[in-house]
Write an enzyme that holds these catalytic residues in place. Sequence first.
Site, PDB file in Angstrom:
ATOM      1  N   HIS A   1      45.257   8.235 -14.072  1.00  0.00           N
ATOM      2  CA  HIS A   1      45.727   7.303 -13.035  1.00  0.00           C
ATOM      3  C   HIS A   1      44.646   7.170 -11.969  1.00  0.00           C
ATOM      4  O   HIS A   1      43.552   7.734 -12.097  1.00  0.00           O
ATOM      5  CB  HIS A   1      47.088   7.719 -12.488  1.00  0.00           C
TER       6      HIS A   1
ATOM      7  N   HIS B   1      42.661  10.232 -10.599  1.00  0.00           N
ATOM      8  CA  HIS B   1      41.566  10.758 -11.428  1.00  0.00           C
ATOM      9  C   HIS B   1      40.359   9.835 -11.340  1.00  0.00           C
ATOM     10  O   HIS B   1      39.211  10.291 -11.303  1.00  0.00           O
ATOM     11  CB  HIS B   1      42.008  10.905 -12.884  1.00  0.00           C
TER      12      HIS B   1
ATOM     13  N   CYS C   1      54.138  27.624 -11.591  1.00  0.00           N
ATOM     14  CA  CYS C   1      54.455  26.198 -11.740  1.00  0.00           C
ATOM     15  C   CYS C   1      53.684  25.664 -12.933  1.00  0.00           C
ATOM     16  O   CYS C   1      52.457  25.655 -12.925  1.00  0.00           O
ATOM     17  CB  CYS C   1      54.080  25.407 -10.478  1.00  0.00           C
TER      18      CYS C   1
ATOM     19  N   CYS D   1      51.325  22.669 -12.104  1.00  0.00           N
ATOM     20  CA  CYS D   1      50.008  23.053 -11.562  1.00  0.00           C
ATOM     21  C   CYS D   1      49.271  23.988 -12.507  1.00  0.00           C
ATOM     22  O   CYS D   1      48.088  24.194 -12.344  1.00  0.00           O
ATOM     23  CB  CYS D   1      50.147  23.803 -10.236  1.00  0.00           C
TER      24      CYS D   1
ATOM     25  N   CYS E   1      58.181  23.400  -6.546  1.00  0.00           N
ATOM     26  CA  CYS E   1      56.798  23.032  -6.195  1.00  0.00           C
ATOM     27  C   CYS E   1      56.802  21.607  -5.652  1.00  0.00           C
ATOM     28  O   CYS E   1      57.232  20.682  -6.343  1.00  0.00           O
ATOM     29  CB  CYS E   1      55.912  23.117  -7.435  1.00  0.00           C
TER      30      CYS E   1
ATOM     31  N   HIS F   1      54.977  18.798  -7.729  1.00  0.00           N
ATOM     32  CA  HIS F   1      55.509  18.375  -9.025  1.00  0.00           C
ATOM     33  C   HIS F   1      57.022  18.232  -9.054  1.00  0.00           C
ATOM     34  O   HIS F   1      57.574  17.827 -10.072  1.00  0.00           O
ATOM     35  CB  HIS F   1      55.053  19.347 -10.125  1.00  0.00           C
TER      36      HIS F   1
ATOM     37  N   LYS G   1      51.967  12.316  -2.547  1.00  0.00           N
ATOM     38  CA  LYS G   1      50.839  12.336  -3.461  1.00  0.00           C
ATOM     39  C   LYS G   1      51.162  11.473  -4.688  1.00  0.00           C
ATOM     40  O   LYS G   1      52.244  11.571  -5.247  1.00  0.00           O
ATOM     41  CB  LYS G   1      50.578  13.771  -3.923  1.00  0.00           C
TER      42      LYS G   1
ATOM     43  N   LYS H   1      51.540  11.604 -11.768  1.00  0.00           N
ATOM     44  CA  LYS H   1      52.300  11.224 -12.942  1.00  0.00           C
ATOM     45  C   LYS H   1      53.708  11.788 -12.877  1.00  0.00           C
ATOM     46  O   LYS H   1      54.682  11.104 -13.163  1.00  0.00           O
ATOM     47  CB  LYS H   1      51.588  11.742 -14.190  1.00  0.00           C
TER      48      LYS H   1
HETATM   49  N1  MSP Z   1      42.822  20.557 -15.203  1.00  0.00           N
HETATM   50  C1  MSP Z   1      42.821  20.864 -13.825  1.00  0.00           C
HETATM   51  C2  MSP Z   1      41.401  20.982 -13.282  1.00  0.00           C
HETATM   52  C3  MSP Z   1      40.514  21.961 -13.967  1.00  0.00           C
HETATM   53  S1  MSP Z   1      38.915  21.943 -13.328  1.00  0.00           S
HETATM   54  C4  MSP Z   1      38.212  23.316 -13.890  1.00  0.00           C
HETATM   55  C5  MSP Z   1      43.560  19.790 -13.065  1.00  0.00           C
HETATM   56  N2  MSP Z   1      43.686  18.603 -13.670  1.00  0.00           N
HETATM   57  S2  MSP Z   1      44.409  17.309 -13.023  1.00  0.00           S
HETATM   58  O1  MSP Z   1      44.472  16.330 -14.082  1.00  0.00           O
HETATM   59  O2  MSP Z   1      45.628  17.675 -12.412  1.00  0.00           O
HETATM   60  O3  MSP Z   1      43.413  16.789 -11.958  1.00  0.00           O
HETATM   61  C6  MSP Z   1      43.466  17.148 -10.614  1.00  0.00           C
HETATM   62  C7  MSP Z   1      42.410  16.360  -9.897  1.00  0.00           C
HETATM   63  O4  MSP Z   1      42.550  14.957 -10.136  1.00  0.00           O
HETATM   64  C8  MSP Z   1      42.442  16.469  -8.383  1.00  0.00           C
HETATM   65  O5  MSP Z   1      41.847  17.637  -7.895  1.00  0.00           O
HETATM   66  C9  MSP Z   1      41.684  15.217  -8.023  1.00  0.00           C
HETATM   67  O6  MSP Z   1      40.333  15.376  -8.291  1.00  0.00           O
HETATM   68  C10 MSP Z   1      42.277  14.211  -8.984  1.00  0.00           C
HETATM   69  N3  MSP Z   1      43.540  13.655  -8.495  1.00  0.00           N
HETATM   70  C11 MSP Z   1      44.733  13.708  -9.136  1.00  0.00           C
HETATM   71  N4  MSP Z   1      45.668  13.070  -8.375  1.00  0.00           N
HETATM   72  C12 MSP Z   1      45.112  12.616  -7.251  1.00  0.00           C
HETATM   73  C13 MSP Z   1      45.580  11.886  -6.137  1.00  0.00           C
HETATM   74  N5  MSP Z   1      46.828  11.505  -6.018  1.00  0.00           N
HETATM   75  N6  MSP Z   1      44.683  11.608  -5.167  1.00  0.00           N
HETATM   76  C14 MSP Z   1      43.369  11.983  -5.255  1.00  0.00           C
HETATM   77  N7  MSP Z   1      42.922  12.679  -6.283  1.00  0.00           N
HETATM   78  C15 MSP Z   1      43.747  13.016  -7.305  1.00  0.00           C
HETATM   79  O7  MSP Z   1      43.969  20.044 -11.959  1.00  0.00           O
END
Ligand code: MSP
Length: 476
Positions: free
Chosen positions: A20, A23, A130, A133, A148, A151, A302, A305
């Site tokens: 989304h 990312h 969680c 997370c 949490c 989520h 936030k 998904k």
């Molecule tokens: N898989 C772990 C990360 C492992 S790194 C060794 C993870 N994945 S995640 O798919 O949840 O990605 C989290 C990251 O995605 C956040 O830290 C950020 O970089 C980005 N974001 C996800 N949602 C976001 C928002 N709503 N806003 C901004 N960034 C976001 O955690």
Amino acid sequence: MGKNKFYVTTPIYYINDIPHMGHAYTTIAADVLARYYRKKIGRENVFFMTGTDEHGAKIQESAELGGKSPKEFADEVASAYKKTWEKLNISYDYFLRTTDLEHERAVQWVVNKLFEQGDIYKGVYQALYCVGCEQYKTKSELTDGNICPDHNRLCEIHEEEAYLFKMSKYQNEIEKRINKDEILICPKTRKNEILSFIKNEGLEDIAISRKKENVSWGVDLPFDKNHTIYVWVDAFLNYLTGLGWPKNTQKSDLFWPADVQLMAKDIMRVHATIWQAMLLALNLPTSRELFIHGYFTVNGKKMSKSLGNSLDPNGLADKYGSDTIRYIVLREFPFGQDGDISEEKIAQRYISDLGNELGNLLQRTLSMINKYEVKVTKKNIQSIDIDLEINKLCFDGALIKIWQEVKNSNQYIEVNAPWVLAKTDTPKLKEVLEKVFNDLYRIADALEYFMPETAIKICNQLKDKKPQPLFIRIED
Ligand code: MSP
């Protein structure tokens, strides 16, 4: 930036669902940095890594829900990530999947090494967990009833036999390095936040394995096949294994530590603690900088998904163009702060900043050059200086500066009124149009990192003197 090289990483994303805008945000920012440094210090001195985090309970759960095997499910979503990055012109040097065999082997090698050197021991672990997370949580992070907030999900109490990593042993060193900015945590408020967390809660030893009967989708623990390795231990190592480490250390010697590791606050704590402790245990340099950017929020929540309020970068890029998405996410609010994003905001800036300001500047300039048959030449242009902004990851500041030039050029046209000069003063007409013509080159030059397709389009049109709309009107 160290040793005249630049290494930037994004988190590797979970593949429980397609990407989304959140990312896309981190990944676009990393891409801008990579493009900028490639131009500054040469392609071979820059490494930009991203990828997918494919193991763990959360993925296992999503695959089951989708009626697929975890690997089949992972292949599908990982390829959706790759497609999205292609659409958004993400120029990564390496896309790591944690299910790559080489990576899995390296993870086992590390865990084995830490076990042999006494940093991992067998015990029992009890904590709130969680699955969203994939993190252990303290009571203070959860709302009443152990929910949490990120989520909206009930945290379970895990109590099971596990292998533990002696993180506590590294607490003092980590604290010291963060304090002295040897591990730089930006923005500063985040540094303070993590230091007070360490001070108040302390760093406890953590479970780095799960019983296979609970989590089977993971890398096998090499010295006890009844366990799989905790997904975060597996995931962190991507930052090294993507460089070929530990088999081949040529790249990792040059690039590690990363110059900046980008992420949002959801995963700051684990990066500032577990990851640094692992690096210390491996006798490797700790991270140079963790930059914690803000969240995209929708009505203050936030975007995620699991909360069902996420925006799809693919559909938006199809509709508005990938450069528009790249521009808007970095322009809308400062990197490091939270900010609201919506399709209305995208549509608004598409019309105003992009269409009316930038697009129109190019159109009117080329139309007048053609109409009044003026011979303009490209001069040696001086670049717009955005070095400071890029060094501080102040992307909105860089874009504001570039847009100031766009606005100035439009105003210069208004003030000098070439349509009048065409009748009264042809030498001045040439001077005015030639200046704006070269301004556009300057603008394209600075935009190259942010809006690569648009920058090329501008340069091509300037070369051919054939105006074509950059941002066509969108009919709803
Ligand atoms: N898989 C772990 C990360 C492992 S790194 C060794 C993870 N994945 S995640 O798919 O949840 O990605 C989290 C990251 O995605 C956040 O830290 C950020 O970089 C980005 N974001 C996800 N949602 C976001 C928002 N709503 N806003 C901004 N960034 C976001 O955690």
